[in-house]
Design a protein around this motif. Sequence first.
Motif, PDB file in Angstrom:
ATOM      1  N   ALA A 246       8.988  -8.446   0.389  1.00 30.33           N
ATOM      2  CA  ALA A 246      10.025  -8.232   1.287  1.00 30.33           C
ATOM      3  C   ALA A 246      10.186  -6.866   1.865  1.00 30.33           C
ATOM      4  O   ALA A 246      10.993  -6.453   2.775  1.00 30.33           O
ATOM      5  CB  ALA A 246      11.110  -8.820   0.657  1.00 30.33           C
ATOM      6  N   LEU A 247       9.751  -5.852   1.139  1.00 30.77           N
ATOM      7  CA  LEU A 247      10.054  -4.453   1.519  1.00 30.77           C
ATOM      8  C   LEU A 247       9.035  -4.172   2.532  1.00 30.77           C
ATOM      9  O   LEU A 247       7.913  -4.691   2.652  1.00 30.77           O
ATOM     10  CB  LEU A 247       9.622  -3.454   0.182  1.00 30.77           C
ATOM     11  N   ASP A 248       9.602  -3.257   3.363  1.00 29.28           N
ATOM     12  CA  ASP A 248       8.639  -2.698   4.861  1.00 29.28           C
ATOM     13  C   ASP A 248       7.935  -1.418   4.213  1.00 29.28           C
ATOM     14  O   ASP A 248       8.711  -0.429   3.919  1.00 29.28           O
ATOM     15  CB  ASP A 248       9.560  -2.578   5.648  1.00 29.28           C
ATOM     16  N   VAL A 249       6.844  -1.534   4.179  1.00 27.39           N
ATOM     17  CA  VAL A 249       5.855  -0.131   3.915  1.00 27.39           C
ATOM     18  C   VAL A 249       5.197   0.002   5.277  1.00 27.39           C
ATOM     19  O   VAL A 249       4.086  -0.567   5.412  1.00 27.39           O
ATOM     20  CB  VAL A 249       5.076  -0.320   2.600  1.00 27.39           C
ATOM     21  N   PRO A 250       5.556   0.952   6.037  1.00 28.06           N
ATOM     22  CA  PRO A 250       4.944   1.179   7.376  1.00 28.06           C
ATOM     23  C   PRO A 250       3.360   1.570   7.189  1.00 28.06           C
ATOM     24  O   PRO A 250       3.362   2.254   6.023  1.00 28.06           O
ATOM     25  CB  PRO A 250       5.743   2.156   8.232  1.00 28.06           C
ATOM     26  N   GLY A 251       2.604   1.209   8.061  1.00 35.58           N
ATOM     27  CA  GLY A 251       1.366   1.671   7.823  1.00 35.58           C
ATOM     28  C   GLY A 251       0.811   3.316   7.726  1.00 35.58           C
ATOM     29  O   GLY A 251       0.374   3.762   6.889  1.00 35.58           O
ATOM     30  N   GLN A 252       1.885   3.991   8.554  1.00 36.19           N
ATOM     31  CA  GLN A 252       1.794   5.726   8.361  1.00 36.19           C
ATOM     32  C   GLN A 252       2.450   6.142   7.084  1.00 36.19           C
ATOM     33  O   GLN A 252       1.708   7.085   6.447  1.00 36.19           O
ATOM     34  CB  GLN A 252       2.580   6.061   9.534  1.00 36.19           C
ATOM     35  N   MET A 253       3.238   5.285   6.487  1.00 34.52           N
ATOM     36  CA  MET A 253       3.471   5.897   5.060  1.00 34.52           C
ATOM     37  C   MET A 253       2.747   5.425   4.038  1.00 34.52           C
ATOM     38  O   MET A 253       2.367   6.237   3.201  1.00 34.52           O
ATOM     39  CB  MET A 253       4.869   5.109   4.883  1.00 34.52           C
ATOM     40  N   ALA A 254       1.890   4.338   4.190  1.00 33.39           N
ATOM     41  CA  ALA A 254       0.713   4.029   3.277  1.00 33.39           C
ATOM     42  C   ALA A 254      -0.448   5.095   3.414  1.00 33.39           C
ATOM     43  O   ALA A 254      -1.057   5.567   2.285  1.00 33.39           O
ATOM     44  CB  ALA A 254       0.296   2.539   3.736  1.00 33.39           C
ATOM     45  N   ASP A 255      -0.544   5.454   4.662  1.00 35.04           N
ATOM     46  CA  ASP A 255      -1.655   6.511   4.833  1.00 35.04           C
ATOM     47  C   ASP A 255      -1.284   7.881   4.007  1.00 35.04           C
ATOM     48  O   ASP A 255      -2.125   8.501   3.655  1.00 35.04           O
ATOM     49  CB  ASP A 255      -1.789   6.697   6.517  1.00 35.04           C
ATOM     50  N   ILE A 256       0.001   8.174   4.186  1.00 30.32           N
ATOM     51  CA  ILE A 256       0.379   9.322   3.705  1.00 30.32           C
ATOM     52  C   ILE A 256       0.335   9.314   2.057  1.00 30.32           C
ATOM     53  O   ILE A 256      -0.330  10.011   1.443  1.00 30.32           O
ATOM     54  CB  ILE A 256       1.991   9.648   3.976  1.00 30.32           C
ATOM     55  N   GLY A 257       0.503   8.156   1.696  1.00 34.37           N
ATOM     56  CA  GLY A 257       0.344   7.679   0.218  1.00 34.37           C
ATOM     57  C   GLY A 257      -1.007   7.869  -0.486  1.00 34.37           C
ATOM     58  O   GLY A 257      -1.092   8.421  -1.370  1.00 34.37           O
ATOM     59  N   LYS A 258      -2.019   7.566   0.561  1.00 33.13           N
ATOM     60  CA  LYS A 258      -3.536   7.498   0.166  1.00 33.13           C
ATOM     61  C   LYS A 258      -3.763   8.982   0.219  1.00 33.13           C
ATOM     62  O   LYS A 258      -4.335   9.417  -0.893  1.00 33.13           O
ATOM     63  CB  LYS A 258      -4.000   6.904   1.227  1.00 33.13           C
ATOM     64  N   ALA A 259      -3.195   9.638   1.308  1.00 25.85           N
ATOM     65  CA  ALA A 259      -3.627  11.187   1.437  1.00 25.85           C
ATOM     66  C   ALA A 259      -3.159  11.774  -0.023  1.00 25.85           C
ATOM     67  O   ALA A 259      -3.749  12.888  -0.312  1.00 25.85           O
ATOM     68  CB  ALA A 259      -3.096  11.580   2.634  1.00 25.85           C
ATOM     69  N   VAL A 260      -1.870  11.652  -0.485  1.00 25.57           N
ATOM     70  CA  VAL A 260      -1.154  12.512  -1.504  1.00 25.57           C
ATOM     71  C   VAL A 260      -1.437  11.926  -2.708  1.00 25.57           C
ATOM     72  O   VAL A 260      -1.017  12.357  -3.831  1.00 25.57           O
ATOM     73  CB  VAL A 260       0.086  12.805  -1.043  1.00 25.57           C
ATOM     74  N   GLY A 261      -2.169  10.711  -2.738  1.00 20.12           N
ATOM     75  CA  GLY A 261      -2.025  10.045  -4.175  1.00 20.12           C
ATOM     76  C   GLY A 261      -0.971   9.355  -4.949  1.00 20.12           C
ATOM     77  O   GLY A 261      -0.675   9.282  -6.151  1.00 20.12           O
ATOM     78  N   VAL A 262      -0.003   8.762  -3.960  1.00 18.18           N
ATOM     79  CA  VAL A 262       1.271   8.361  -4.476  1.00 18.18           C
ATOM     80  C   VAL A 262       1.405   6.802  -3.972  1.00 18.18           C
ATOM     81  O   VAL A 262       1.126   6.772  -2.667  1.00 18.18           O
ATOM     82  CB  VAL A 262       2.393   9.281  -3.917  1.00 18.18           C
ATOM     83  N   ASP A 263       1.613   5.873  -4.603  1.00 17.57           N
ATOM     84  CA  ASP A 263       1.945   4.447  -4.366  1.00 17.57           C
ATOM     85  C   ASP A 263       3.280   4.585  -3.429  1.00 17.57           C
ATOM     86  O   ASP A 263       4.323   4.943  -3.840  1.00 17.57           O
ATOM     87  CB  ASP A 263       2.159   3.616  -5.553  1.00 17.57           C
ATOM     88  N   PRO A 264       3.052   4.318  -2.235  1.00 19.26           N
ATOM     89  CA  PRO A 264       4.323   4.352  -1.240  1.00 19.26           C
ATOM     90  C   PRO A 264       5.458   3.550  -1.733  1.00 19.26           C
ATOM     91  O   PRO A 264       6.696   3.847  -1.225  1.00 19.26           O
ATOM     92  CB  PRO A 264       3.937   4.072   0.148  1.00 19.26           C
ATOM     93  N   LEU A 265       5.088   2.392  -2.369  1.00 21.07           N
ATOM     94  CA  LEU A 265       6.228   1.662  -2.868  1.00 21.07           C
ATOM     95  C   LEU A 265       7.127   2.712  -3.705  1.00 21.07           C
ATOM     96  O   LEU A 265       8.250   2.188  -4.054  1.00 21.07           O
ATOM     97  CB  LEU A 265       5.491   0.654  -3.771  1.00 21.07           C
ATOM     98  N   GLN A 266       6.523   3.701  -4.257  1.00 19.42           N
ATOM     99  CA  GLN A 266       7.153   4.522  -5.300  1.00 19.42           C
ATOM    100  C   GLN A 266       8.504   5.129  -4.351  1.00 19.42           C
ATOM    101  O   GLN A 266       9.636   5.279  -4.785  1.00 19.42           O
ATOM    102  CB  GLN A 266       6.467   5.646  -5.918  1.00 19.42           C
ATOM    103  N   TRP A 267       8.079   5.394  -3.297  1.00 16.14           N
ATOM    104  CA  TRP A 267       9.141   6.362  -2.311  1.00 16.14           C
ATOM    105  C   TRP A 267      10.220   5.054  -1.880  1.00 16.14           C
ATOM    106  O   TRP A 267      11.395   5.527  -1.801  1.00 16.14           O
ATOM    107  CB  TRP A 267       8.367   6.519  -1.076  1.00 16.14           C
ATOM    108  N   VAL A 268       9.528   3.929  -1.534  1.00 18.62           N
ATOM    109  CA  VAL A 268      10.448   2.801  -0.966  1.00 18.62           C
ATOM    110  C   VAL A 268      11.609   2.458  -2.011  1.00 18.62           C
ATOM    111  O   VAL A 268      12.734   2.271  -1.733  1.00 18.62           O
ATOM    112  CB  VAL A 268       9.901   1.774  -0.390  1.00 18.62           C
ATOM    113  N   LEU A 269      10.975   2.562  -3.064  1.00 14.59           N
ATOM    114  CA  LEU A 269      12.041   1.962  -4.317  1.00 14.59           C
ATOM    115  C   LEU A 269      12.722   3.282  -4.955  1.00 14.59           C
ATOM    116  O   LEU A 269      13.938   2.813  -5.533  1.00 14.59           O
ATOM    117  CB  LEU A 269      10.959   1.333  -5.449  1.00 14.59           C
ATOM    118  N   THR A 270      12.329   4.555  -4.971  1.00 17.33           N
ATOM    119  CA  THR A 270      12.924   5.349  -5.471  1.00 17.33           C
ATOM    120  C   THR A 270      13.380   6.770  -4.843  1.00 17.33           C
ATOM    121  O   THR A 270      13.942   7.469  -5.166  1.00 17.33           O
ATOM    122  CB  THR A 270      12.255   5.996  -6.860  1.00 17.33           C
ATOM    123  N   GLY A 271      12.908   6.740  -3.388  1.00 14.13           N
ATOM    124  CA  GLY A 271      13.456   7.528  -2.620  1.00 14.13           C
ATOM    125  C   GLY A 271      15.002   7.542  -2.137  1.00 14.13           C
ATOM    126  O   GLY A 271      15.275   6.325  -1.599  1.00 14.13           O
ATOM    127  N   GLY A 272      15.629   8.513  -2.246  1.00 10.50           N
ATOM    128  CA  GLY A 272      17.034   8.505  -1.590  1.00 10.50           C
ATOM    129  C   GLY A 272      17.880   8.665  -0.535  1.00 10.50           C
ATOM    130  O   GLY A 272      18.693   8.295  -0.022  1.00 10.50           O
TER     131      GLY A 272
END
Lengths: 324, 324
Positions: A246-272
Amino acid sequence: MRGHGQGRGTVGELGEFGLIRELTSRLTTTPAVRVGPGDDAAVLSAPDRRVVASTDVLIEGRHFRRDWSTAYDVGRKSAAQNLADIAAMGAVPTALLLGLVVPADLLVTWPAELMDGLRDECQVAGAAVVGGDVVRGDAITLAITALGDMQGHEPVTRAGARPGDVVAVTGWLGWSAAGHAVLARGFRSPRAFVEAHRRPEPPYQAGPAAAGLGATSMTDVSDGLLADLGHVAEAGKVRIDIRTAALDVPGQMADIGKAVGVDPLQWVLTGGEDHAIVATFPPHVKLPARWRVVGEVQAPSAAAQVTVDGEPWRGAAGWDHFGG
Amino acid sequence: MRGHGQGRGTVGELGEFGLIRELTSRLTTTPAVRVGPGDDAAVLSAPDRRVVASTDVLIEGRHFRRDWSTAYDVGRKSAAQNLADIAAMGAVPTALLLGLVVPADLLVTWPAELMDGLRDECQVAGAAVVGGDVVRGDAITLAITALGDMQGHEPVTRAGARPGDVVAVTGWLGWSAAGHAVLARGFRSPRAFVEAHRRPEPPYQAGPAAAGLGATSMTDVSDGLLADLGHVAEAGKVRIDIRTAALDVPGQMADIGKAVGVDPLQWVLTGGEDHAIVATFPPHVKLPARWRVVGEVQAPSAAAQVTVDGEPWRGAAGWDHFGG
């Protein structure tokens, strides 16, 4: 020599009263302001007979960096952080007070542009800067107090979530964290995420609207969705489960995640720092389009108070400001 | 190992949430507090439909010294300073919020005892600590916001003094400054003055009472009588003359003055931290016994805006917090 009214020179050269004059000259007002800056205290309308108040402290190097953010953006962001706390009680922001520590050798332009940012973010939320204090010290420090009015609603606290309620979010999740990851690696783009880190856009109106819709609990997402829902779960003595689908992970955020080696869900779930608003509602409530249902409230169990797809989240859930 | 509930160990060891728990566990409440610490924001009664708000920042080394004052006294004094600003508008203090910066290696006992001091001074004034924020930083810094309720009175600002009004003071003048002079020379007595420096006693009730008596202007004496009356004179576009014969210079203060080579009138006229309240009243107002008439409001002239026995004061009138 240029006039100090242009914000030239250092705050030490301008002096306390000169600096206060420079800063207050930049402010605008609202009908709620009965007595503005310059007296012993400000006086504000509180038509509801209940006033909402919250204080946050931000220190250079810890909460903002002058090489990453302009003074104006620090003003926007620090005001947003506090005004979002007011909205998350279900209240309408009315005013902001600023306690400011500045080194004597700081150029006046910095606090002047900071004040412009505070003023403009207040205007977005319908509030005004009404007072403050400026003192000299080594580290730039902002202590911001926001005030608000309940406008007839009951305060929506962190307690009150009931099993069966839906968990819904409005605003942005993970954008600031993704922008931080970009900046931390020395990049300046993608711009949308860097901008989101520099200048969050809390959904101020959603707070009072949620109170009107019968939200059972509400908080702003300042430490991360899981960490802040942890407070809601603890206060309400319930378990909360988030559905990642149900969470929204925009494509560009996923791209950044790939580029920096971070699961973007981590940002969505723990970014404040986007200061989204998360609330629980009885299941029958028809939510406006800008709310996204992301989970549900369950009866308490021995397991973790907040789960993700039924399991404890294995990433870092929020952070302790004194740790690390 | 002792429990952290006893306030053992450092704030870094205790962590942010542990410290917040330790600090909030010490608080008391009042009927005005609808939602206390621990949520996104506090909610307070504002029966008058107008709320009064003021913020001050205090930094270690600049506004207090840990070798001169206990944490408890710093709490009492910093709360007093802010609550006095509320009273000086003619309002009744209702609440206090604390933004606190602490180094990680600070013993928890220090902020814990600070909080006890804030709580107790709030109780004297009828208010309660309702919220705040704690962050880690190098210099102990307190940002305090006080709130109050007008209780049906009109706000008494610094403007409004009219030629012919009397100038009256209630509270203490020069005691804190005399105590500071004693401490600065390494002495600990006379105790009454040292105590006055460590823990001022603002006349909270006199503020709303003065509003009820028809005060035309009012301020608390935080920068010194002459400096603060300078703001009143400027805001009201009047001249103010103080009569030294009407000022109270206690015998013991005169003795300290002799011992340290300072004219005690200097302390009475320019010492600020007692947080006395000075107000102007129409000449016909019958003032309660605790008010002392010390001067009068005159029509503006080309001469200094505040005079002492008709002449400009030759001592240092107040101070600029950024100078020196």
